[in-house]
Design a protein around this motif. Structure first.
Motif, mmCIF file in Angstrom:
data_model
loop_
_atom_site.group_PDB
_atom_site.id
_atom_site.type_symbol
_atom_site.label_atom_id
_atom_site.label_comp_id
_atom_site.label_asym_id
_atom_site.label_seq_id
_atom_site.Cartn_x
_atom_site.Cartn_y
_atom_site.Cartn_z
ATOM 1 N N TYR A 16 0.887 -1.391 0.018
ATOM 2 C CA TYR A 16 -0.080 -0.065 -0.115
ATOM 3 C C TYR A 16 1.019 1.269 -0.038
ATOM 4 O O TYR A 16 1.889 1.271 0.538
ATOM 5 N N ASP A 74 1.095 3.530 1.671
ATOM 6 C CA ASP A 74 1.823 3.971 3.168
ATOM 7 C C ASP A 74 2.986 2.962 3.686
ATOM 8 O O ASP A 74 3.555 3.123 4.533
ATOM 9 N N THR A 110 3.038 -0.481 3.861
ATOM 10 C CA THR A 110 2.165 -1.546 4.115
ATOM 11 C C THR A 110 2.313 -2.643 3.329
ATOM 12 O O THR A 110 1.725 -2.591 2.386
ATOM 13 N N ALA A 113 1.063 -6.071 1.927
ATOM 14 C CA ALA A 113 -0.051 -7.003 2.122
ATOM 15 C C ALA A 113 0.101 -8.171 1.665
ATOM 16 O O ALA A 113 -0.326 -9.147 2.379
ATOM 17 N N PRO A 133 -3.950 -15.870 8.694
ATOM 18 C CA PRO A 133 -4.300 -15.199 10.126
ATOM 19 C C PRO A 133 -4.875 -13.622 9.850
ATOM 20 O O PRO A 133 -4.848 -13.341 8.404
ATOM 21 N N CYS A 150 -3.616 -10.833 6.798
ATOM 22 C CA CYS A 150 -2.606 -11.208 6.352
ATOM 23 C C CYS A 150 -2.663 -10.833 4.602
ATOM 24 O O CYS A 150 -2.042 -11.140 3.748
ATOM 25 N N GLY A 151 -3.835 -10.164 4.374
ATOM 26 C CA GLY A 151 -4.019 -9.532 2.943
ATOM 27 C C GLY A 151 -5.146 -10.308 1.947
ATOM 28 O O GLY A 151 -5.171 -10.405 0.823
ATOM 29 N N ARG A 164 1.092 -11.375 7.380
ATOM 30 C CA ARG A 164 1.360 -10.383 6.676
ATOM 31 C C ARG A 164 2.980 -10.194 6.371
ATOM 32 O O ARG A 164 3.671 -10.268 7.402
HETATM 33 N N1 LIG Z 1 -6.084 1.125 2.139
HETATM 34 C C1 LIG Z 1 -5.016 0.372 2.830
HETATM 35 N N2 LIG Z 1 -3.920 1.321 2.947
HETATM 36 C C2 LIG Z 1 -2.989 0.884 3.805
HETATM 37 N N3 LIG Z 1 -2.878 -0.349 4.442
HETATM 38 C C3 LIG Z 1 -3.869 -1.181 4.263
HETATM 39 C C4 LIG Z 1 -5.031 -0.676 3.539
HETATM 40 N N4 LIG Z 1 -5.869 -1.726 3.223
HETATM 41 C C5 LIG Z 1 -5.285 -2.690 4.314
HETATM 42 N N5 LIG Z 1 -4.027 -2.490 4.583
HETATM 43 C C6 LIG Z 1 -3.083 -3.079 5.482
HETATM 44 O O1 LIG Z 1 -2.811 -4.202 4.817
HETATM 45 C C7 LIG Z 1 -2.756 -5.555 5.435
HETATM 46 C C8 LIG Z 1 -3.774 -6.438 4.790
HETATM 47 O O2 LIG Z 1 -5.051 -5.946 4.818
HETATM 48 P P1 LIG Z 1 -6.569 -7.092 4.481
HETATM 49 O O3 LIG Z 1 -7.517 -6.290 4.690
HETATM 50 O O4 LIG Z 1 -6.155 -7.300 3.083
HETATM 51 O O5 LIG Z 1 -6.129 -8.101 5.585
HETATM 52 P P2 LIG Z 1 -7.264 -9.361 5.653
HETATM 53 O O6 LIG Z 1 -6.346 -10.734 5.663
HETATM 54 O O7 LIG Z 1 -8.435 -9.063 5.090
HETATM 55 O O8 LIG Z 1 -7.359 -9.263 7.292
HETATM 56 P P3 LIG Z 1 -8.722 -9.543 8.273
HETATM 57 O O9 LIG Z 1 -8.574 -11.151 8.394
HETATM 58 O O10 LIG Z 1 -8.958 -8.722 9.133
HETATM 59 O O11 LIG Z 1 -10.139 -9.623 7.272
HETATM 60 C C9 LIG Z 1 -3.125 -5.211 6.761
HETATM 61 O O12 LIG Z 1 -2.086 -4.759 7.609
HETATM 62 C C10 LIG Z 1 -3.873 -3.879 6.518
HETATM 63 O O13 LIG Z 1 -3.889 -3.030 7.835
#
Ligand SMILES: Nc1ncnc2c1ncn2[C@@H]1O[C@H](COP(=O)(O)OP(=O)(O)OP(=O)(O)O)[C@@H](O)[C@H]1O
Ligand SMILES: [Mg+2]
Lengths: 246, 250
Positions: free
Chosen positions: A11, A13, A15, A17, A36, A39-40, A206
């Protein structure tokens, strides 16, 4: 059918993913993704649906690169699937409306779908007047109205109680078998992943990357839950998840 | 069932109104002061006023306030909604940050210099103050819409316009209407301020005039009329809110 090729997403910022995620899902296959929290997984679905661009890698569906939301594909979210300001009918027919179907056509398709899903008589209700299971069925109605070939689902059942959840898992299984759809299901329940996925992709913490792919060809029956091999598969998935966490 | 609910509301309002007037009457009788006439005296002054142009003063005040609020609404809502785009918010956020906290009412001389002492400057001052209240709320609401609401629409191939129509506008409407309802009080206060000088029309003028003549029944009649004006607009907005945002109240 769906090919993810070395997907990496960072991302803006910083991060990270996803890191180098590769898999492919055959036509008519049902694939679960588990990993977990954070993890994206959601990121992965957004990329597959063409809403988000990967930093590196690409997604190919039926031989063409995904660059924009495709008409063959429906996306279902857990909590935000329905708009609280629209009635059941308006929610369910939204996809058809956006795709330019006429009023009469919308009415025909949506009415019969709502009936199939046991939502007849609730057309004028607002989502918050329905139980969680009914709300999720409305979300399915909206996706199914467009008769998609591919369904991408992000933890669609995770806010439901156990019984409703099993109910809708059976419903999804039936749907998959009847319509021969290609499904990609993100879940954080091991049992759900094994029950609904003829293949279970296990992601690492992640930035998510594929730790293991568990083949699960024996699934497909609603009594799979009680079979020995079901428990074996669950154990296998759990072990690879634990391994990834260390 | 809904009918009985509405009826209950109606009755509770009546009881409250009776209680307020009863208390007023009681205090007036106890104080026995010329500065606080009883509601009955004020009622007769009100009736007499009705024959004597009170209606036309009420009308002009109503127009000023309605135009003011409408002008504010029609500027603040679109700007607040498009602040959903970070590109736009880059400009709107500092604007709000710098201009909202200053007391706009002190701009009155400037507005009069620019727009004259007629109705236009009165409307503009009301609009200006209400504008910021609606803008701040609308912007906050539109900035806080989760991307998760928008993704499903994007996957359905929605255009920008459709996203505004199906998500951003409906998600913000309850907040906008609440902001408008809250801003009625401020708008009435500003109305009184701008009508208290350089005009011979409007309820604010009536109040100042009755006060200078030490005609307390007339003074109270004008004040009550102004209160009724605020109450009327408030109720109207409440009705609109209940109708437009049915989903909030079911
Ligand atoms: N728009 C964004 N900008 C910056 N970081 C982001 C953004 N969207 C998600 N992230 C970060 O990217 C990582 C993965 O996010 P994601 O929502 O894909 O995880 P997830 O596996 O779906 O999580 P969960 O199990 O909680 O649903 C996380 O650390 C999240 O904080
Ligand atoms: Mg997620």
């Amino acid at each position: 059918m769906i090919e993810a090729k070395s997907l990496t997403k960072t991302y803006p910022d910083g991060t990270g993913a996803l890191h180098d995620v590769t898999f492919d899902i055959r036509d008519g296959e049902s694939c679960s993704v588990i990993g977990p929290s954070g993890c994206g997984k959601t990121t992965l679905l957004l990329i597959c649906s063409g809403i988000l661009r990967p930093t590196e890698g690409r997604v190919v569906i039926k031989g063409t690169d995904v660059t924009a939301p495709s008409k063959e594909l429906a996306l279902i979210f857990q909590d935000y699937g329905l708009f609280p300001w629209k009635t059941v009918y308006e929610n369910a027919s939204l996809g058809l409306e956006l795709r330019g179907f006429g009023k009469r056509e919308r009415k025909r398709i949506v009415s019969s779908l709502l009936k199939d899903l046991g939502l007849q008589g609730f057309e004028k209700y607002y989502p918050k007047q329905l139980s969680g299971g009914m709300q999720q069925r409305v979300a399915f109605a909206r996706a199914l109205a467009l008769n998609p070939k591919i369904m991408l689902m992000d933890e669609p059942l995770s806010s439901l109680d156990a019984l409703t959840r099993e109910n809708l898992q059976n419903f999804l299984l039936q749907l998959w078998r009847q319509k021969r759809m290609t499904m990609l299901l993100v879940t954080h329940s091991i049992e759900e992943a094994v029950f609904l996925g003829s293949k279970v992709i296990v992601l690492s913490p992640r930035p998510g990357t594929v730790i293991k792919t568990v083949d699960n060809p024996q699934m497909g029956d609603s009594d799979y839950r009680t079979k020995e091999v079901f428990f074996d598969k669950c154990r296998e998935v759990r072990q690879s998840l634990d391994g990834g966490a260390i | 069932m809904q009918g009985s609910k509405a009826e209950l509301r109606w009755w509770s309002y009546l009881i409250t109104a009776v209680a307020i007037f009863g208390l007023w009457h009681l205090v007036a009788v106890i104080l026995d002061s010329i500065a606080l006439p009883t509601p009955v005296t004020v009622f007769f002054a009100f009736i007499a006023g009705l024959k004597d142009g009170l209606i036309s003063h009420l009308l002009i005040s109503t127009l000023r306030i309605v135009y003011g609020i409408a002008l504010a609404f029609s500027l603040a809502v679109p700007i607040g909604l498009v602040s959903h785009e970070t590109r736009v918010d880059k400009f709107v956020a500092p604007l709000i940050y710098m201009l909202y906290p200053i007391p706009h009412i002190v701009l009155l001389p400037v507005i009069i210099l620019l727009f004259g002492i007629g109705d236009l400057s009165k409307i503009i001052l009301i609009a200006m103050i209400v504008f910021f209240q609606i803008l701040v709320t609308t912007r906050d609401a539109s900035r806080n819409i989760s991307g998760n609401y928008i993704y499903p629409l994007l996957s359905l191939g929605a255009s920008k316009r459709e996203i505004y129509k199906h998500v951003i506008l409906p998600a913000c409407i309850p907040k906008i209407l609440t902001a408008m309802r809250i801003s009625v009080g401020t708008a009435i206060a500003v109305l009184f301020f701008v009508e208290s000088f350089a005009t011979y029309r409007g309820l604010g003028y009536l109040i100042m005039d009755a006060w200078s003549r030490a005609n307390y029944p007339d003074l109270y009649a004008a004040m009550v009329t102004m209160a009724l004006l605020g109450f009327g607009i408030y109720v109207l907005l409440d009705r609109v809110e209940r109708k437009v945002c049915r989903w909030v109240y079911v």
